[in-house]
Structures are given as structure tokens and as C-alpha cells.
Design an enzyme around this catalytic site. Structure first.
Site, short mmCIF file in Angstrom:
data_model
loop_
_atom_site.label_atom_id
_atom_site.label_comp_id
_atom_site.label_asym_id
_atom_site.label_seq_id
_atom_site.Cartn_x
_atom_site.Cartn_y
_atom_site.Cartn_z
N LYS A 68 0.85 -1.20 0.00
CA LYS A 68 0.00 0.00 0.00
C LYS A 68 0.88 1.25 0.00
O LYS A 68 0.68 2.16 -0.79
CB LYS A 68 -0.91 -0.04 1.23
CG LYS A 68 -1.82 1.16 1.35
CD LYS A 68 -2.77 1.01 2.53
CE LYS A 68 -3.49 2.33 2.79
NZ LYS A 68 -4.43 2.27 3.89
N GLU A 87 10.53 -4.66 4.49
CA GLU A 87 10.60 -6.09 4.15
C GLU A 87 10.28 -6.29 2.66
O GLU A 87 10.96 -7.03 1.94
CB GLU A 87 9.60 -6.91 4.98
CG GLU A 87 9.91 -6.99 6.46
CD GLU A 87 9.31 -5.84 7.27
OE1 GLU A 87 8.94 -4.80 6.67
OE2 GLU A 87 9.23 -5.99 8.51
N HIS A 125 -6.00 -33.13 18.03
CA HIS A 125 -4.92 -33.99 18.52
C HIS A 125 -3.76 -33.17 19.06
O HIS A 125 -2.65 -33.68 19.21
CB HIS A 125 -4.45 -34.93 17.40
CG HIS A 125 -5.53 -35.89 17.02
ND1 HIS A 125 -5.72 -37.10 17.66
CD2 HIS A 125 -6.52 -35.79 16.11
CE1 HIS A 125 -6.78 -37.70 17.14
NE2 HIS A 125 -7.28 -36.93 16.19
N GLU A 166 -4.94 -6.56 14.64
CA GLU A 166 -4.40 -5.25 14.26
C GLU A 166 -5.52 -4.20 14.35
O GLU A 166 -5.26 -3.02 14.60
CB GLU A 166 -3.81 -5.29 12.84
CG GLU A 166 -2.84 -4.14 12.57
CD GLU A 166 -2.00 -4.32 11.31
OE1 GLU A 166 -0.83 -4.72 11.41
OE2 GLU A 166 -2.53 -4.05 10.21
N GLY A 218 -4.92 -1.80 4.94
CA GLY A 218 -4.14 -2.95 4.45
C GLY A 218 -4.82 -4.27 4.74
O GLY A 218 -4.93 -5.15 3.87
N ARG A 219 -5.32 -4.42 5.96
CA ARG A 219 -5.93 -5.72 6.34
C ARG A 219 -7.34 -5.89 5.77
O ARG A 219 -7.98 -6.92 6.00
CB ARG A 219 -5.91 -5.86 7.86
CG ARG A 219 -6.52 -4.69 8.60
CD ARG A 219 -6.18 -4.75 10.09
NE ARG A 219 -6.66 -3.58 10.82
CZ ARG A 219 -5.98 -2.44 10.95
NH1 ARG A 219 -4.80 -2.32 10.36
NH2 ARG A 219 -6.46 -1.45 11.65
N LYS A 234 9.28 -1.03 14.07
CA LYS A 234 9.86 -0.71 12.75
C LYS A 234 10.98 0.31 12.92
O LYS A 234 12.07 0.18 12.35
CB LYS A 234 8.81 -0.09 11.84
CG LYS A 234 7.79 -1.03 11.27
CD LYS A 234 6.93 -0.25 10.26
CE LYS A 234 5.65 -0.96 9.90
NZ LYS A 234 4.75 -0.16 9.10
O1 F6P Z 1 1.07 -2.71 2.25
P1 F6P Z 1 2.18 -2.11 3.02
O2 F6P Z 1 2.17 -0.62 3.01
O3 F6P Z 1 3.52 -2.65 2.55
O4 F6P Z 1 2.02 -2.52 4.53
C1 F6P Z 1 2.02 -3.85 4.93
C2 F6P Z 1 1.44 -4.02 6.31
O5 F6P Z 1 2.17 -3.26 7.25
C3 F6P Z 1 1.28 -2.71 8.22
O6 F6P Z 1 1.17 -1.36 8.01
C4 F6P Z 1 1.77 -2.88 9.61
O7 F6P Z 1 2.19 -4.16 9.87
C5 F6P Z 1 -0.04 -3.43 7.95
O8 F6P Z 1 -1.14 -2.74 8.41
C6 F6P Z 1 0.01 -3.57 6.48
O9 F6P Z 1 -0.93 -4.48 6.03
#
Ligand code: F6P
Length: 550
Positions: A211, A217, A389, A358, A272-273, A513
Site C-alpha cells: 500500500k 521487508e 490432537h 491489528e 491494508g488488512r 519498525k
Molecule cells: O502494504 P504495506 O504498506 O507494505 O504494509 C504492509 C502491512 O504493514 C502494516 O502497516 C503494519 O504491519 C499493515 O497494516 C500492512 O498491512
């Protein structure tokens, strides 16, 4: 009173009435409730779309449900719901609208944000995605060397990974089996290594999903993926045929080196979620095809419409949200288990963890004051029969109350062989048996009647009274998946509305972060990072020593 004019939740008469009612019900067992009402098994059920919801095995009476609905009315859950659907900026800390429901609105709907109808843009992106997905699926879109795309790798994390990764697993039997679709999220290089090691770069398409397009990452993995591609194809121009972006941030996409003509857009009013039915679902759309993707959106819409219009007594997301409040706030339940009886739902709970935790893992109210009541639960679970189990022992006989959702399907997935389909009744026998055992248990008298020696009676007794919701559908289809996800989205909404928290921000992930960025030079260069506590400093020193860096 709150700054927003609301009485603090735990000081409302509705809250006090529920606390008192809880005391009155303290000695009531589900066995009593069923004995008192022979119609409870059918009476305490609701339907929404293709979902049959049984809530009879909950520690509630008509009076409990009435009091819970009064709490929802007092906290104006439906008022906030309407504000959300209207596109008001209910994400107060980010001053944003919350409009994932617009992602599945029909073409002719009108939903304004800042005076502009967002629906045409939603459909324009969906149409572009459909066109692109068709071109990849048909082989018309080729890689740089002209080879057909056989592999699709989505690189993203959190909401830019969990949704499509989960839905791909759920709908695997609807996917084009000739395509290899993988999801890379972890910045641990092993993730990308394992996803690419057996693939031909010339046949591989990377979908970079972010987003913000600033998530370290994702950008790190995307950079490594580009190196992997270029090491094989040796031509910078190859990036245009092997990389597409899903983002709200065109500037950063261009900065990374992806042509914005190959970018599929979404908007800051999609959390995002809550985003896998936006452009973030492109990998899924390539896997299942645009028609099935749209069937999934139709499923979301069925539950959106229901949530928006069903009266409180028949409103399933409202009910499920309130039941969670009943246990979390009045029975001290700390967690909520989601237990699907479908192998295809293996990533479903992991997806819900982000959606729920979240969203509602907050400890200040919308007015910035600390909450004085419990908020979101720990959400956990894995496919049910495996769980039986492993950890079901604790759910059945442990000291903790763990409300659980059981999700199952009447039909096995169509593509299974007849022999494998025949296993389905056994799977579902477990499904039904577990909720019965959890609710009704086994009394000491029943255990004794089986001839169990006295010293083992207590061990073999099941107290029961463990609450569950059963969600049953005929079969697992794209539409049913959409219905399930919208159901949980709105359940989470209801709870956040009652707790008066902002379910749509996520400030809690920021500190880690920032600190990671600060700590990295200490690992790589041995830099003296100001502000490192004594424990972390010692750990960093141990790490460097283990890596032979000191
Ligand atoms: O889509 P982006 O901006 O890479 O963010 C990834 C994820 O990181 C967060 O901002 C925090 O973990 C989430 O809400 C989001 O889904």
C-alpha cells in the site's frame, strides 16, 4: 463523558445491566438452557447468504441477547456503521474514510469521498486487473524473452500478503493448476530463496504488493527479486515484463523502477488488512480468473448488504461481535479460537489474526483516553481435526474459557476423487461431535455409569459449558469465501464500535519498525547505537560474536 460526548462504556447502565445479568447466570449450564427450551437448537440460528449460523451453544438467553443489543444501541453501532458505508472519515487518528465495502459495490453505486464518487475508479481498476489477469492466463502476456509466464510470485507483507495468500489456499481447487503461485513476505532471505530456487526467471512474474511502497521487508525482497531476474536475463528492460506493482503510492513505485503503467492502484481509504478484494488481490485473480474473483466480490456484497440492512435481532455480524463482547468483557475470556474443518482454510485464522488483532488490539479509546475495559481478544486456531490432537485438551478440560468458531462445509471439494470424498463424513462427524462435547461435556455420574474406577472419575469428567458458534455452508466457493470474510470484517467493526476504539489505525506496529532501522547498523557495523538498553546491547554483542564480527 468522553470528549466525543459518549458516556464511558463501563459506566453506562447497559454495561452495568450486563454485569449483573452475568452474575445471575453464573450457575446456569448449557445443559439447563437446552433442557428448558427444546426448540433452542433451531431457534438460536440465523442465515446470511449461504451461511447457516448456529449460536445455540452459547451461554446466553433471550435476555442476554436483548441486553447485548441494548449495549450496541447505546454505543450507536449502527450509526457508526452507516457513517462507514457513507464514506465518512471514521478512522479518526488518520483522518481517513473506511471504505473497503466500496471495493465490492455494484458499478452503479455512488459513494463519495471528499465530494468524489469512488465507485467508477474501483471498477476501472477491476477491469484493468481482469484484462491483465486474462492476458497472463492465456499466455498473451509473456516474459522478456517471449516465454509464457508460468510462475507468479506475490511479494508483500501483512495485509499485502495474508489476504491473497489465504484466499489462494482456500480457492486452490478453482485455480489454474498450470500456474505456480507463491507468496513471499518474510525479510528472512530464505523465504525468497525457497520461492524462487526451482523457477526459471524468464517464466516468472513478480507482483510487488505494498500500500505504502515503503515497507522495508517488501522493498528489500523486491530488490533481491529484481537482482535474481536481472542476473539471469541481464537486461534492465526485462523489469517491465516481469514486475507489476499494487499500491497507493505511484511516486514510490516509479522510484523503485516499475513503470506506473504496470501499477494497479488502490486508495488510502482501504486499510491494508481490508484490502485483498482490491488490487491487492491480483495474484489471486490471476490464479482463479476474473469471473471467480467477481463471484467472490458478490459474496462480500451479500454480507455487506445484510449488515447494512438487517434488523439487530437478525444481524449476524452484530450478533457475533456482541457474543465476543459477552465473553471478553463479562466472562474474562482472553482469546477466541477459529477452527475450520477444511484443509483449504489452513491460512484462514492467520488472516483473521491480522484482521482482528491489528484492528482491535488497542488500549486507548477514540478520544485518546485509556480504555477501562478489555478490547480485542487473542485470535488463534488451525484446522480443527489437527487441533483435536494437539490443543483441544485445553479447550475441553483446561482452566481457561475459550469461545470458538467452528466452520464447516456439507460438500467436499468437487475435484476430490470419490474415495477421498468419502472421507468427508468422518471429517464432519468430528466437527459436530466436538461442539457437542464442548457444550454438554460428560458428568461424573455418566462417567461412573461406564464403570470407570473412582480415582479416575474426576479426570474423565468433562465440565462442558464451553461456548461455540457453528458456521455451516453447503460448499466452499469464491462467493462463500467472500461472505465469510465480510462476516468477520463486520464482526470486528461491531466490537471496535462498542469499545469506542479506532479499529482502522495500527500505530502499535510503528515502534518496532523504527527500532529495527536503528539497531541494524549496530549489527552490521558494530555502531554504537544511542538508546540501546543493556539487554539489547548484550544481545547485539553476542550476535556479532556468533557471526565472527567482533
Ligand atoms: O502494504 P504495506 O504498506 O507494505 O504494509 C504492509 C502491512 O504493514 C502494516 O502497516 C503494519 O504491519 C499493515 O497494516 C500492512 O498491512
Amino acid at each position: 463523558m468522553n470528549a466525543d460526548g459518549r458516556t464511558r462504556l463501563n459506566q453506562t447502565p447497559e454495561w452495568t445491566a450486563l454485569a449483573k445479568h452475568r452474575e445471575e447466570l453464573a450457575d446456569t449450564h448449557l445443559r439447563d438452557l437446552f433442557a428448558a427450551d427444546p426448540a433452542r437448537g433451531t431457534g438460536y440460528t440465523l442465515r446470511v447468504g449461504d451461511l447457516y449460523i448456529d449460536y445455540s451453544k452459547h451461554l446466553v438467553t433471550d435476555e442476554t441477547l436483548r441486553l447485548l443489543r441494548e449495549l450496541a444501541a447505546a454505543t450507536d453501532v449502527f450509526g457508526l456503521r452507516d457513517a462507514m458505508f457513507r464514506g465518512e472519515k471514521i478512522n479518526v487518528t488518520e483522518n481517513r474514510a473506511v471504505l473497503h465495502t466500496a471495493l465490492r459495490a455494484p458499478r452503479d453505486a455512488v459513494i463519495d469521498v471528499d465530494g468524489e464518487n469512488v465507485v467508477p475508479a474501483v471498477h476501472a481498476v477491476l477491469d484493468r486487473m481482469s484484462d491483465f489477469a486474462d492476458r497472463v492466463r492465456s499466455g498473451e502476456w509473456t516474459g522478456h524473452t517471449g516465454k509464457r509466464i508460468k510462475n507468479v510470485i506475490n511479494i508483500g507483507i501483512g495485509g499485502s500478503d495474508l489476504g491473497p495468500a489465504m484466499a489462494y489456499e482456500v480457492l486452490r481447487s478453482f485455480t489454474d493448476r498450470a500456474l505456480t503461485v507463491r507468496f513471499v513476505s518474510n525479510v528472512d532471505g530464505a523465504d525468497l530463496h525457497e520461492a524462487t530456487r526451482d523457477l526459471d526467471p524468464a517464466e516468472t512474474l513478480f507482483i510487488i504488493a505494498s500500500k505504502t511502497f515503503t515497507t522495508i521487508e517488501t522493498i528489500t525482497n523486491a530488490t533481491s527479486a529484481r537482482q535474481w531476474l536481472l542476473a539471469a536475463l541481464g537486461d534492465e528492460a526485462a523489469v517491465a515484463k516481469h514486475f507489476v506493482a499494487l499500491s497507493t503510492n505511484a511516486e514510490k513505485v516509479a522510484e523503485f523502477g516499475i513503470d506506473t503503467a504496470n501499477m494497479f492502484e488502490f486508495w488510502d481509504w482501504v486499510g491494508g488488512r481490508y484490502s485483498y478484494d482490491s488490487a491487492i488481490g491480483l495474484s489471486l485473480m490471476i490464479a482463479i480468473g476474473p469471473d471467480r474473483f467477481r463471484e467472490m466480490l458478490d459474496g462480500f456484497r451479500i454480507v455487506d448488504d445484510h449488515f447494512r440492512t438487517a434488523p439487530a435481532e437478525a444481524n449476524v455480524p452484530l450478533l457475533l461481535g456482541l457474543l465476543g463482547i459477552w465473553y471478553g468483557n463479562f466472562h474474562d475470556a482472553q482469546s477466541h479460537a477459529v477452527l475450520p474443518y477444511s484443509h483449504y482454510l489452513s491460512k484462514f485464522t492467520a488472516y483473521l489474526q491480522q484482521l482482528d488483532m491489528e484492528s482491535n488490539g488497542k488500549s486507548v479509546a477514540r478520544d485518546g483516553r485509556p480504555v477501562e475495559w478489555q478490547t480485542g481478544p487473542v485470535v488463534w486456531g488451525t484446522p480443527g481435526t489437527n487441533g483435536q490432537h494437539a490443543y483441544y485438551q485445553l479447550i475441553h478440560q483446561g482452566t481457561k474459557l475459550i469461545p470458538a468458531d467452528f466452520i464447516g462445509f456439507a460438500e467436499p471439494v468437487a475435484e476430490l476423487s470419490e474415495e477421498l470424498k468419502a472421507q468427508h463424513d468422518l471429517l464432519m462427524a468430528n466437527f459436530f461431535a466436538q461442539t457437542q462435547a464442548l457444550a454438554f461435556g460428560k458428568t461424573a455420574e455418566e462417567v461412573r455409569a461406564e464403570g470407570v474406577p473412582d480415582e479416575l472419575v474426576a479426570h474423565k469428567t468433562f465440565q462442558g459449558n464451553r461456548p461455540t458458534t457453528t458456521i455451516l455452508a453447503r460448499e466452499l466457493t469464491p462467493s462463500v469465501l467472500g461472505q465469510l470474510i465480510a462476516l468477520y470484517e463486520h464482526k470486528v467493526f461491531v466490537q471496535g464500535a462498542v469499545w469506542n476504539i479506532d479499529s482502522f489505525d495500527q500505530w502499535g506496529v510503528e515502534l518496532g519498525k523504527v527500532l529495527a532501522k536503528r539497531v541494524e547498523p549496530a549489527l552490521t557495523e558494530g555502531a554504537d547505537v544511542p538508546g540501546l538498553d543493556a539487554s539489547t546491547k548484550a544481545l547485539v554483542a553476542a550476535y556479532r560474536e556468533l557471526r565472527g564480527r567482533s
